[in-house]
Design a protein around this motif. Sequence first.
Motif, short mmCIF file in Angstrom:
data_model
loop_
_atom_site.label_atom_id
_atom_site.label_comp_id
_atom_site.label_asym_id
_atom_site.label_seq_id
_atom_site.Cartn_x
_atom_site.Cartn_y
_atom_site.Cartn_z
N MET A 1 13.62 -8.58 -1.44
CA MET A 1 12.43 -8.82 -0.64
C MET A 1 12.34 -10.29 -0.26
N ALA A 2 12.06 -10.55 1.01
CA ALA A 2 12.00 -11.92 1.49
C ALA A 2 10.83 -12.66 0.87
N ASN A 3 9.68 -12.03 0.81
CA ASN A 3 8.48 -12.64 0.24
C ASN A 3 7.87 -11.69 -0.78
N PRO A 4 7.41 -12.23 -1.92
CA PRO A 4 6.78 -11.33 -2.90
C PRO A 4 5.48 -10.76 -2.35
N THR A 5 5.23 -9.51 -2.68
CA THR A 5 4.00 -8.87 -2.24
C THR A 5 2.82 -9.39 -3.05
N ARG A 6 1.63 -9.21 -2.51
CA ARG A 6 0.44 -9.60 -3.26
C ARG A 6 0.25 -8.71 -4.49
N TRP A 7 0.84 -7.52 -4.47
CA TRP A 7 0.83 -6.69 -5.68
C TRP A 7 1.50 -7.43 -6.83
N GLU A 8 2.54 -8.23 -6.49
CA GLU A 8 3.24 -9.01 -7.51
C GLU A 8 2.52 -10.31 -7.83
N ASP A 75 7.61 2.68 -1.99
CA ASP A 75 6.80 1.64 -2.60
C ASP A 75 7.71 0.50 -3.05
N ALA A 76 7.17 -0.71 -3.05
CA ALA A 76 7.96 -1.87 -3.46
C ALA A 76 8.04 -2.03 -4.97
N ASP A 77 7.18 -1.34 -5.71
CA ASP A 77 7.14 -1.48 -7.17
C ASP A 77 7.99 -0.40 -7.83
N PRO A 78 9.12 -0.77 -8.44
CA PRO A 78 9.99 0.24 -9.06
C PRO A 78 9.30 1.04 -10.16
N ALA A 79 8.37 0.42 -10.88
CA ALA A 79 7.67 1.14 -11.95
C ALA A 79 6.83 2.27 -11.39
N LEU A 80 6.16 2.01 -10.27
CA LEU A 80 5.34 3.05 -9.66
C LEU A 80 6.21 4.18 -9.10
N VAL A 81 7.33 3.81 -8.50
CA VAL A 81 8.24 4.84 -7.97
C VAL A 81 8.80 5.68 -9.11
N GLU A 82 9.15 5.05 -10.22
CA GLU A 82 9.65 5.80 -11.38
C GLU A 82 8.59 6.78 -11.88
N ARG A 85 8.39 9.75 -9.49
CA ARG A 85 9.52 10.67 -9.69
C ARG A 85 9.32 11.52 -10.93
N ALA A 86 8.76 10.92 -11.98
CA ALA A 86 8.55 11.66 -13.22
C ALA A 86 7.42 12.68 -13.11
N ASP A 87 6.33 12.27 -12.44
CA ASP A 87 5.13 13.11 -12.40
C ASP A 87 5.14 14.13 -11.26
N TYR A 88 5.84 13.80 -10.17
CA TYR A 88 5.79 14.65 -8.98
C TYR A 88 7.18 14.88 -8.40
N PRO A 89 8.02 15.63 -9.09
CA PRO A 89 9.33 15.94 -8.52
C PRO A 89 9.15 16.83 -7.28
N GLY A 90 10.00 16.64 -6.34
CA GLY A 90 9.90 17.40 -5.08
C GLY A 90 10.01 16.49 -3.89
N PRO A 91 8.99 15.63 -3.66
CA PRO A 91 9.14 14.64 -2.60
C PRO A 91 10.27 13.65 -2.93
N THR A 92 10.72 12.94 -1.93
CA THR A 92 11.69 11.87 -2.12
C THR A 92 10.92 10.57 -2.31
N TRP A 93 11.19 9.87 -3.40
CA TRP A 93 10.51 8.61 -3.71
C TRP A 93 11.53 7.48 -3.69
N LEU A 94 11.27 6.45 -2.89
CA LEU A 94 12.22 5.36 -2.70
C LEU A 94 11.56 4.01 -2.96
N VAL A 95 12.35 3.06 -3.44
CA VAL A 95 11.90 1.68 -3.62
C VAL A 95 12.29 0.88 -2.39
N ALA A 96 11.29 0.32 -1.71
CA ALA A 96 11.56 -0.51 -0.54
C ALA A 96 10.32 -1.31 -0.19
N ASP A 97 10.53 -2.49 0.36
CA ASP A 97 9.45 -3.34 0.85
C ASP A 97 9.09 -2.86 2.26
N LEU A 98 7.83 -2.56 2.49
CA LEU A 98 7.42 -2.06 3.80
C LEU A 98 7.68 -3.06 4.92
#
Length: 201
Positions: A1-8, A75-82, A85-98
């Motif tokens: 990511m070029a710039n950290p998100t405000r979430w970080e 989502d940019a946060d790997p912990a949230l994406v993980e 994936r654990a709670d809602y299998p089915g959709p595709t969940w990816l880590v990426a900066d919007l």
Amino acid sequence: MANPTRWETDTGPEHSQWYIDRFRKLVAEGADLAGEARLVDALVAPGSRILDAGSGTGRVGAALAERGHTVVGVDADPALVEAARADYPGPTWLVADLAELDLPALGEAEPFDAAVLAGNVLAFVAVGTEPEVLRRVAAHLRPDGVLTVGFGTERGYPLTAFDADAVAAGLRVEQRFATWDLRPWRDDAPFAVSVLRRPSD
């Protein structure tokens, strides 16, 4: 990511786990967490392809998938994406900066019928990247695709700037509400839900 998100930058290192635990607790208590998904579902045809941009723990995307849509969450946060994936299998969940979103590079080349930015996503992207986030998300929509965005009006991103950035991203503002359950918009509302469209002409 070029710039950290405000979430970080604006939260502590324990914030992601607190957020995950909070929503798991709400689910366990039977809280209604599907309000945003109900609105998006009403805007699209059955079996649509939907981008959950800033998907967090996956609650919105999961509710849309339960309604029969094909969902890709980012989502940019790997912990949230993980957690998603654990709670809602089915959709595709990816880590990426919007602000750098390029889903074809991640194997998702097909355009989307709709996209949603819920949960104050635009308040947590890197400072100054809001226009690029809107441009990138819009670029993933098919012509006539719809984008629904909700965020607090006192979080440092004026609606006048949002509207101008949306137009610059090739989007048209169609509707605005004060809540996800479609209460009428008023200028002093603390929250705005905007329905945007990528024109087909």
